[in-house]
Design a protein around this motif. Structure first.
Motif, PDB file in Angstrom:
ATOM      1  N   MET A 189      15.258  11.888 -11.984  1.00  0.00           N
ATOM      2  CA  MET A 189      15.735  11.354 -10.712  1.00  0.00           C
ATOM      3  C   MET A 189      16.347   9.986 -10.956  1.00  0.00           C
ATOM      4  SD  MET A 189      12.800  12.437  -7.942  1.00  0.00           S
ATOM      5  CE  MET A 189      11.449  11.622  -8.792  1.00  0.00           C
ATOM      6  N   SER A 190      17.562   9.812 -10.492  1.00  0.00           N
ATOM      7  CA  SER A 190      18.243   8.543 -10.753  1.00  0.00           C
ATOM      8  C   SER A 190      18.803   7.964  -9.475  1.00  0.00           C
ATOM      9  CB  SER A 190      19.384   8.756 -11.760  1.00  0.00           C
ATOM     10  OG  SER A 190      20.363   9.610 -11.204  1.00  0.00           O
ATOM     11  N   CYS A 191      18.906   6.666  -9.444  1.00  0.00           N
ATOM     12  CA  CYS A 191      19.586   5.942  -8.377  1.00  0.00           C
ATOM     13  C   CYS A 191      19.697   4.492  -8.809  1.00  0.00           C
ATOM     14  CB  CYS A 191      18.844   6.057  -7.044  1.00  0.00           C
ATOM     15  SG  CYS A 191      17.225   5.271  -7.010  1.00  0.00           S
ATOM     16  N   ARG A 192      20.640   3.794  -8.226  1.00  0.00           N
ATOM     17  CA  ARG A 192      20.785   2.365  -8.474  1.00  0.00           C
ATOM     18  C   ARG A 192      20.505   1.630  -7.169  1.00  0.00           C
ATOM     19  NH1 ARG A 192      25.457   0.184  -9.391  1.00  0.00           N
ATOM     20  NH2 ARG A 192      24.927  -1.330 -10.988  1.00  0.00           N
ATOM     21  N   LEU A 193      19.688   0.588  -7.273  1.00  0.00           N
ATOM     22  CA  LEU A 193      19.309  -0.156  -6.082  1.00  0.00           C
ATOM     23  C   LEU A 193      19.494  -1.645  -6.321  1.00  0.00           C
ATOM     24  CD1 LEU A 193      16.023   1.775  -5.286  1.00  0.00           C
ATOM     25  CD2 LEU A 193      18.066   1.777  -3.852  1.00  0.00           C
ATOM     26  N   LEU A 194      19.914  -2.348  -5.286  1.00  0.00           N
ATOM     27  CA  LEU A 194      19.917  -3.804  -5.315  1.00  0.00           C
ATOM     28  C   LEU A 194      18.634  -4.259  -4.629  1.00  0.00           C
ATOM     29  CD1 LEU A 194      22.799  -6.275  -4.604  1.00  0.00           C
ATOM     30  CD2 LEU A 194      20.569  -6.618  -3.534  1.00  0.00           C
ATOM     31  N   SER A 195      17.805  -5.003  -5.357  1.00  0.00           N
ATOM     32  CA  SER A 195      16.538  -5.483  -4.828  1.00  0.00           C
ATOM     33  C   SER A 195      16.574  -7.004  -4.762  1.00  0.00           C
ATOM     34  CB  SER A 195      15.379  -5.018  -5.720  1.00  0.00           C
ATOM     35  OG  SER A 195      14.138  -5.515  -5.241  1.00  0.00           O
ATOM     36  N   ALA A 196      16.206  -7.553  -3.605  1.00  0.00           N
ATOM     37  CA  ALA A 196      16.188  -9.002  -3.419  1.00  0.00           C
ATOM     38  C   ALA A 196      14.783  -9.445  -3.031  1.00  0.00           C
ATOM     39  CB  ALA A 196      17.185  -9.420  -2.348  1.00  0.00           C
ATOM     40  N   ASP A 197      14.312 -10.514  -3.648  1.00  0.00           N
ATOM     41  CA  ASP A 197      12.999 -11.092  -3.357  1.00  0.00           C
ATOM     42  C   ASP A 197      13.208 -12.545  -2.957  1.00  0.00           C
ATOM     43  OD1 ASP A 197      10.391 -11.991  -3.245  1.00  0.00           O
ATOM     44  OD2 ASP A 197      10.021 -11.855  -5.401  1.00  0.00           O
ATOM     45  N   LEU A 198      13.053 -12.844  -1.658  1.00  0.00           N
ATOM     46  CA  LEU A 198      13.285 -14.187  -1.141  1.00  0.00           C
ATOM     47  C   LEU A 198      11.942 -14.858  -0.881  1.00  0.00           C
ATOM     48  CD1 LEU A 198      14.954 -16.496  -0.089  1.00  0.00           C
ATOM     49  CD2 LEU A 198      15.447 -15.177   1.976  1.00  0.00           C
ATOM     50  N   GLY A 199      11.466 -15.618  -1.891  1.00  0.00           N
ATOM     51  CA  GLY A 199      10.187 -16.300  -1.790  1.00  0.00           C
ATOM     52  C   GLY A 199      10.332 -17.712  -1.270  1.00  0.00           C
ATOM     53  N   THR A 200       9.251 -18.468  -1.368  1.00  0.00           N
ATOM     54  CA  THR A 200       9.269 -19.830  -0.836  1.00  0.00           C
ATOM     55  C   THR A 200       9.993 -20.807  -1.751  1.00  0.00           C
ATOM     56  OG1 THR A 200       7.074 -20.160  -1.802  1.00  0.00           O
ATOM     57  CG2 THR A 200       7.173 -19.602   0.534  1.00  0.00           C
ATOM     58  N   THR A 201      10.129 -20.478  -3.036  1.00  0.00           N
ATOM     59  CA  THR A 201      10.776 -21.408  -3.962  1.00  0.00           C
ATOM     60  C   THR A 201      12.040 -20.856  -4.604  1.00  0.00           C
ATOM     61  OG1 THR A 201       9.371 -20.662  -5.799  1.00  0.00           O
ATOM     62  CG2 THR A 201       8.599 -22.549  -4.518  1.00  0.00           C
TER      63      THR A 201
END
Length: 483
Positions: free
Chosen positions: A1-13
């Motif tokens: 199973m394949s896919c491409r994803l853009l993942s964003a992690d917006l933390g405090t710093t």
């Protein structure tokens, strides 16, 4: 199973944006700093700066030849924010560490038992800030968002959404039905149409708008999934390691101890908080700590001018520690194990032999003692402590935690990416209709050996004695600064 994803992690710093494929490989990643504006009790960030940083990170990936033609976008990030919007514009984001809304606790019209029945949490643990703002500044907002990732979704799609993990900490969601519970905000001035839609983490929130596409480079029409708050995302990411169901400790700017659970368990102190888990019908028992990496950073700047390696060396200088020296790390008030927003930090037991090296090491011990108290209260008994977050970069802190807990400490080789992996699992599950466990495994391919730190058993007796002193001293901090 394949896919491409853009993942964003917006933390405090920081904001981390990366492209992952279905084999868990990271094709590219970019990190941008996030600035906090602090003035006394006020802790705020600028949503427009988040959006500018997100666009910059996406364009940087594109400039490196990494295509943004992904199968979906998924975001995670800091929870328990209050992001008021007026006419579609957000001027500020009030962070969870901002304590101006605490007086709103006195305005609750429901009994504490009724609040606990709906939210799964003690009434003092739910967030009052949005209620206070609704009473004090109703003309300043007409809609509200509760998490940093939700603002990114809003700018990408125009949709106003929230996930059940973050919905828990608003104090307005029924943790059992995973829906807004109107009884919890009656009398506050808030109306249902001001709140975002509650969606499951794997549900589509919307599709990238043309205007957002021009700013970011992500093709218009790309699906954007709801995603989840960082507490849920890190829990998903951590669950992959050795089928870890024993919980973990997060040591970022702030910290928490978390354990997956099938039932709710309220404590007399209200210090055990419950989040709705990504999986319907499950929960995450969590004990938040306001003071963790922020205290470590304060110490690094105080004694070493911000030089991290110099601080590591400073903590190693003393051959031994004074048996009386303790550091209470409540620089910013605390939520666990002492629930006191006005608590402050202190050194105790200083004599003429104490050096800067002793004090630096006492800071790490104080943080480790505080962390251990949460593990005892939450009931975690695993022989190995799984530790994640920026604090794990410190060799001295890893060893101090192992020594205080007298357990092996395991640090993921990819621990800084766990939240991003957890967020991406939401998109993978949506696309492939698979289980949460399979989705989490698919989006995280551990390529390096985890770090394992073993405790120094020769320090066991002395640290146990100091821990007893710490517990007694920390308990006396409650209410000390009320006057």
């Amino acid at each position: 199973m394949s896919c491409r994803l853009l993942s964003a992690d917006l933390g405090t710093t920081s904001l981390k944006v990366m492209i992952l494929n279905g084999g868990g490989q990271v094709e590219g990643s970019v990190s941008e700093p996030v600035h906090t504006y602090t003035d006394g009790e006020n802790h705020e960030q600028k949503p427009t700066e988040w959006w500018q940083s997100f666009g910059k990170a996406c364009r940087t990936l594109e400039s490196r030849g990494i295509g943004l033609d992904v199968d979906g976008v998924v975001c995670t990030g800091q929870m328990e924010d209050f992001i008021p919007l007026k006419n579609g514009i957000a001027e500020t984001a009030v962070l969870y560490s901002d304590i101006r809304g605490s007086k709103g606790l006195t305005k609750r019209h429901l009994s504490s038992d009724a609040v606990a029945a709906f939210t799964g949490n003690d009434w003092r643990a739910t967030t009052p800030l949005m209620k206070w703002l609704a009473d004090e500044f109703p003309e300043q907002w007409d809609h509200v968002l509760f998490g940093s990732k939700d603002y990114l979704i809003y700018r990408l799609t125009g949709a106003s959404v929230c996930d059940p993990v973050n919905g828990t900490v608003t104090g307005m969601m029924n943790i059992h039905t995973r829906a807004w519970e109107e009884q919890l905000w009656q009398g506050s001035g808030i109306t249902r149409n001001q709140l975002p839609r509650l969606l499951e983490p794997e549900e589509v929130a919307g599709y990238v708008l043309k205007e957002a596409a021009s700013k970011t480079g992500i093709p218009a029409g790309t699906p954007v999934y709801c995603g989840l708050g960082d507490g849920g995302a890190v829990t998903l990411g951590a669950s992959v390691h050795g089928d870890n169901d024993e919980g973990y400790a997060y040591t970022g700017t702030t910290g928490w101890t978390a354990v997956p659970a099938d039932t709710l368990t309220l404590s007399e102190e209200g210090s055990v908080f419950h989040l709705a888990a990504p999986q319907q019908g499950r929960f995450i028992k969590i004990m938040p700590l306001i003071n963790m990496g922020n205290v470590h950073q304060w110490a690094v700047h105080t004694w070493c001018g911000g030089d991290f390696e110099a601080f590591e060396k400073l903590t190693a200088e003393p051959d031994s520690m004074p048996g009386s020296l303790l550091f209470i790390p409540y620089l910013n008030g605390e939520r666990n194990p002492v629930i006191d927003e006005k608590a402050r930090g202190s050194f105790i037991g200083i004599d003429g032999q104490v050096t800067h090296g002793h004090m630096a090491r006492a800071v790490l011990e104080g943080l480790a003692f505080s962390l251990k108290q949460t593990f005892v209260q939450i009931g975690t008994t695993s022989s190995t402590l799984f530790l994640v977050g920026g604090g794990t970069k410190s060799r001295a802190f890893r060893q101090t935690v192992a020594d205080v807990f007298q357990r092996s400490v395991q640090v993921s080789a990819e621990q800084e990416l766990l939240a991003s992996f957890g967020a991406a699992a939401c998109g993978f599950r949506a696309i492939h209709k698979c289980s949460w466990k399979d989705a989490a495994r698919a989006m995280q391919s551990v390529g390096e050996e985890d770090i394992i730190v073993t405790p120094d058993v020769s320090k066991k007796e002395e640290l146990e004695r100091k821990e007893r002193l710490f517990i007694g001293a920390a308990g006396r901090m409650r209410g000390l600064f009320e006057t």
